[in-house]
Design a protein around this motif. Structure first.
Motif, PDB file in Angstrom:
ATOM      1  N   MET B   1      -0.263  -9.193   4.458  1.00 40.28           N
ATOM      2  CA  MET B   1      -0.797  -7.940   3.923  1.00 40.28           C
ATOM      3  C   MET B   1       0.219  -7.291   2.982  1.00 40.28           C
ATOM      4  O   MET B   1       1.394  -7.219   3.302  1.00 40.28           O
ATOM      5  CB  MET B   1      -1.083  -6.993   5.089  1.00 40.28           C
ATOM      6  N   VAL B   2      -0.269  -6.843   1.847  1.00 41.64           N
ATOM      7  CA  VAL B   2       0.628  -6.227   0.864  1.00 41.64           C
ATOM      8  C   VAL B   2       1.037  -4.840   1.352  1.00 41.64           C
ATOM      9  O   VAL B   2       0.210  -4.038   1.769  1.00 41.64           O
ATOM     10  CB  VAL B   2      -0.071  -6.107  -0.507  1.00 41.64           C
ATOM     11  N   ARG B   3       2.330  -4.573   1.293  1.00 37.51           N
ATOM     12  CA  ARG B   3       2.844  -3.272   1.736  1.00 37.51           C
ATOM     13  C   ARG B   3       3.163  -2.423   0.517  1.00 37.51           C
ATOM     14  O   ARG B   3       3.735  -2.913  -0.458  1.00 37.51           O
ATOM     15  CB  ARG B   3       4.109  -3.529   2.564  1.00 37.51           C
ATOM     16  N   HIS B   4       2.801  -1.149   0.558  1.00 37.09           N
ATOM     17  CA  HIS B   4       3.067  -0.232  -0.548  1.00 37.09           C
ATOM     18  C   HIS B   4       3.949   0.916  -0.055  1.00 37.09           C
ATOM     19  O   HIS B   4       4.082   1.144   1.145  1.00 37.09           O
ATOM     20  CB  HIS B   4       1.756   0.350  -1.095  1.00 37.09           C
ATOM     21  N   LEU B   5       4.504   1.662  -1.000  1.00 42.74           N
ATOM     22  CA  LEU B   5       5.161   2.925  -0.638  1.00 42.74           C
ATOM     23  C   LEU B   5       4.529   4.018  -1.494  1.00 42.74           C
ATOM     24  O   LEU B   5       4.854   4.168  -2.676  1.00 42.74           O
ATOM     25  CB  LEU B   5       6.676   2.872  -0.863  1.00 42.74           C
ATOM     26  N   ILE B   6       3.629   4.764  -0.896  1.00 42.66           N
ATOM     27  CA  ILE B   6       2.913   5.820  -1.601  1.00 42.66           C
ATOM     28  C   ILE B   6       3.420   7.182  -1.158  1.00 42.66           C
ATOM     29  O   ILE B   6       3.617   8.094  -1.955  1.00 42.66           O
ATOM     30  CB  ILE B   6       1.390   5.722  -1.329  1.00 42.66           C
ATOM     31  N   ALA B 100       6.102  -0.212 -10.082  1.00 41.20           N
ATOM     32  CA  ALA B 100       6.422   1.193  -9.829  1.00 41.20           C
ATOM     33  C   ALA B 100       5.550   2.017 -10.762  1.00 41.20           C
ATOM     34  O   ALA B 100       5.515   1.758 -11.965  1.00 41.20           O
ATOM     35  CB  ALA B 100       7.899   1.461 -10.098  1.00 41.20           C
ATOM     36  N   MET B 101       4.824   2.976 -10.206  1.00 41.11           N
ATOM     37  CA  MET B 101       3.895   3.763 -11.020  1.00 41.11           C
ATOM     38  C   MET B 101       4.240   5.244 -10.994  1.00 41.11           C
ATOM     39  O   MET B 101       4.398   5.828  -9.928  1.00 41.11           O
ATOM     40  CB  MET B 101       2.458   3.587 -10.520  1.00 41.11           C
ATOM     41  N   ARG B 102       4.352   5.814 -12.186  1.00 45.94           N
ATOM     42  CA  ARG B 102       4.418   7.276 -12.307  1.00 45.94           C
ATOM     43  C   ARG B 102       3.183   7.723 -13.056  1.00 45.94           C
ATOM     44  O   ARG B 102       2.796   7.117 -14.065  1.00 45.94           O
ATOM     45  CB  ARG B 102       5.670   7.725 -13.051  1.00 45.94           C
ATOM     46  N   GLN B 114      -5.206   0.750  -3.651  1.00 47.58           N
ATOM     47  CA  GLN B 114      -6.487   0.279  -3.098  1.00 47.58           C
ATOM     48  C   GLN B 114      -6.956  -1.015  -3.776  1.00 47.58           C
ATOM     49  O   GLN B 114      -7.760  -1.753  -3.215  1.00 47.58           O
ATOM     50  CB  GLN B 114      -7.570   1.356  -3.273  1.00 47.58           C
ATOM     51  N   PHE B 115      -6.466  -1.258  -4.990  1.00 42.15           N
ATOM     52  CA  PHE B 115      -6.958  -2.411  -5.760  1.00 42.15           C
ATOM     53  C   PHE B 115      -5.871  -3.437  -6.057  1.00 42.15           C
ATOM     54  O   PHE B 115      -6.148  -4.447  -6.687  1.00 42.15           O
ATOM     55  CB  PHE B 115      -7.566  -1.922  -7.090  1.00 42.15           C
ATOM     56  N   SER B 116      -4.654  -3.151  -5.632  1.00 40.82           N
ATOM     57  CA  SER B 116      -3.528  -3.973  -6.056  1.00 40.82           C
ATOM     58  C   SER B 116      -3.310  -5.183  -5.151  1.00 40.82           C
ATOM     59  O   SER B 116      -3.470  -5.102  -3.935  1.00 40.82           O
ATOM     60  CB  SER B 116      -2.257  -3.120  -6.071  1.00 40.82           C
ATOM     61  N   LYS B 117      -2.907  -6.273  -5.781  1.00 37.98           N
ATOM     62  CA  LYS B 117      -2.515  -7.458  -5.011  1.00 37.98           C
ATOM     63  C   LYS B 117      -1.002  -7.513  -4.838  1.00 37.98           C
ATOM     64  O   LYS B 117      -0.483  -8.430  -4.208  1.00 37.98           O
ATOM     65  CB  LYS B 117      -2.991  -8.723  -5.740  1.00 37.98           C
ATOM     66  N   ILE B 118      -0.308  -6.601  -5.479  1.00 36.14           N
ATOM     67  CA  ILE B 118       1.154  -6.580  -5.394  1.00 36.14           C
ATOM     68  C   ILE B 118       1.593  -5.214  -4.842  1.00 36.14           C
ATOM     69  O   ILE B 118       0.828  -4.249  -4.901  1.00 36.14           O
ATOM     70  CB  ILE B 118       1.801  -6.814  -6.788  1.00 36.14           C
ATOM     71  N   PRO B 119       2.808  -5.118  -4.285  1.00 37.07           N
ATOM     72  CA  PRO B 119       3.257  -3.820  -3.765  1.00 37.07           C
ATOM     73  C   PRO B 119       3.300  -2.764  -4.874  1.00 37.07           C
ATOM     74  O   PRO B 119       3.786  -3.033  -5.968  1.00 37.07           O
ATOM     75  CB  PRO B 119       4.672  -4.125  -3.245  1.00 37.07           C
ATOM     76  N   VAL B 120       2.773  -1.594  -4.559  1.00 41.30           N
ATOM     77  CA  VAL B 120       2.822  -0.453  -5.481  1.00 41.30           C
ATOM     78  C   VAL B 120       3.813   0.562  -4.916  1.00 41.30           C
ATOM     79  O   VAL B 120       3.714   0.944  -3.751  1.00 41.30           O
ATOM     80  CB  VAL B 120       1.437   0.218  -5.623  1.00 41.30           C
ATOM     81  N   ILE B 121       4.742   0.973  -5.759  1.00 45.97           N
ATOM     82  CA  ILE B 121       5.681   2.021  -5.368  1.00 45.97           C
ATOM     83  C   ILE B 121       5.325   3.272  -6.156  1.00 45.97           C
ATOM     84  O   ILE B 121       5.232   3.232  -7.390  1.00 45.97           O
ATOM     85  CB  ILE B 121       7.137   1.613  -5.674  1.00 45.97           C
TER      86      ILE B 121
END
Lengths: 143, 308
Positions: B1-6, B100-102, B114-121
């Protein structure tokens, strides 16, 4: 007085605040049902003065969880063979989807196409919900 | 499972401890980590301008042998063509290993996740959250004070729109013996939900004041913030409030000798230049720590096997 026949089998959503039955009709997507649905507005009520009632005929599967958010005073009775067989207690749903919209102008939901408006219960005692995106609290309109 | 940091609370206290330990080791032994991301790509999706956060992410990846790509403003992205965040991240997922998204809109990184296959920071979403700044702040506090518990933390300036402040309060509230002193003009007080849902339920000691000097001697950490012009809809309000607090070396005389001053930067004039030479000024150390902690985060989210 207008008479609507009693249900033999079905669901009665009662004690709806007068004037809000059509909103509930829309939120429950009752227009998609093929069965008989009666919406009774401004019925006399000893408790509320005026109330709305929705009667749904037949054994149908309707997700009623959202009612707990809309109006905690609403009661739901399941009818079989003319008798009440179950009174559903309305708990507050943990998430509500596409029922209310986020009012925060800085929220991504204001510009993102196709996004679902999802709110999460943050305090069941005070019945408060927050947008899952920006965490802005939903402010209920003054009754 | 892909882990994110939101949200900073996506990480448990023990996960944060592990991450900060890793960041400390990266700081002490940078060569050990110099090739752990060889062949990996970081996408920096910055829909609004940023200097230090974007460069810090890029430096973190480059320090570990990885490469970076992305855009630096909405104007140079497909957002100008009306592309949704959901579509952008689905596309970027095909190119990069982590992103990494700003975004100026609050909740945009959560939408992306919700749509990403890669970790989103989340690298900052409007006035909402900035979790990697929080990790940076925690690392700096721990480095300077040796602990994250039993501290009196003063937060000063824009406590209403300051996303770093909200994230830091939520994170520090999970440690024992934390006391908050919330210093702001009336108009920029910390939002009620922070008080009602974070501080009060946990019986965390806090006080709200408008005067910085009177509380300065009590603090272990002073976290200064800028009144951010970009968060105001009304410029007159910004002009009236922007100079509410200015920390000077003279004012620092009453502070404890081991009280450290932090600031997420950029500063404008809320910390006078003469404070920079004070050994208690820790805001440039924060910048350096930000690189280490982002390295640790990238390694953790990518699940890279760490050297012994």
């Amino acid at each position: 007085m207008l008479n609507i026949d009693s249900l033999q089998t079905g669901i009665v959503i009662d004690h709806i605040s007068a004037g809000t039955s059509m909103r509930i009709y829309d939120l429950l997507h009752l227009e998609k049902l093929d069965c008989c649905v009666a919406v009774i507005k401004n019925a006399r009520s000893s408790k509320l003065g005026r109330k709305d009632i929705i009667k749904i005929e037949g054994k149908v599967d309707v997700d009623l969880d959202v009612l707990g958010f809309i109006d905690p005073n609403v009661t739901v009775d399941y009818i079989e063979n003319g008798h009440i067989v179950q009174k559903k207690s309305l708990a507050l749903p943990e998430y509500i989807k596409n029922v209310i919209t986020c009012k925060n102008p800085r929220c991504i939901t204001t510009i993102e196409e196709g996004v679902d408006q999802i709110f999460k219960l943050c305090d069941s005692e005070t019945r408060r919900y927050r947008c899952i995106y920006c965490e802005q609290e939903y402010e209920r309109p003054h009754q | 499972m892909v882990r994110h940091l939101i949200d900073p609370l996506d990480l448990s206290v023990s996960e944060i401890d592990r991450l900060l330990n890793l960041a400390d080791d990266i700081a002490a032994n940078p060569q050990k980590y110099a090739h752990l991301c060889d062949g990996k790509k970081l996408a920096t999706l910055f829909y609004e301008p940023s200097t230090r956060t974007r460069m810090s992410f890029e430096t973190a990846m480059l320090n570990m042998g990885g490469s970076v790509m992305g855009f630096h403003s909405a104007a140079t992205s497909s957002a100008t063509k009306g592309e949704s965040v959901a579509d952008t991240i689905r596309v970027v997922s095909c190119f990069a290993d982590i992103c990494a998204m700003r975004h100026p809109k609050e909740g945009a990184p959560r939408r992306a996740a919700q749509f990403s296959k890669i970790p989103v920071i989340n690298a900052g979403d409007g006035g909402h959250q900035h979790p990697t700044q929080t990790l940076t702040d925690l690392m700096t506090i721990r480095c300077k004070k040796g602990r994250l518990h039993n501290l009196t933390i003063g937060l000063c300036g824009d406590l209403k729109f300051g996303r770093t402040v909200h994230s830091l309060i939520k994170s520090l509230a999970r440690y024992e013996g934390i006391r908050f002193v919330l210093i702001s003009p009336e108009e920029l007080r910390v939002p009620d939900y922070i008080i009602e849902e974070v501080l009060k339920p946990k019986n965390i000691s806090y006080e709200e004041v408008t005067d910085l000097e009177s509380v300065l001697p009590n603090l272990d950490i002073l976290y200064m913030t800028r009144v951010q012009k970009e968060r105001f809809f009304n410029e007159a309000d910004y002009v009236r409030l922007k100079d509410s607090y200015i920390l000077t070396e003279a004012k620092l005389q009453t502070a404890k000798p081991d009280m450290y001053v932090l600031h997420p930067l950029p500063r404008v004039n809320e910390i006078a230049l003469d404070v920079d030479d004070d050994p208690r000024a820790a805001y440039f150390d924060q910048v350096q720590n930000g690189v280490y902690v982002r390295q640790a985060l990238i390694l953790t989210l990518l699940g890279v096997k760490l050297p012994c």
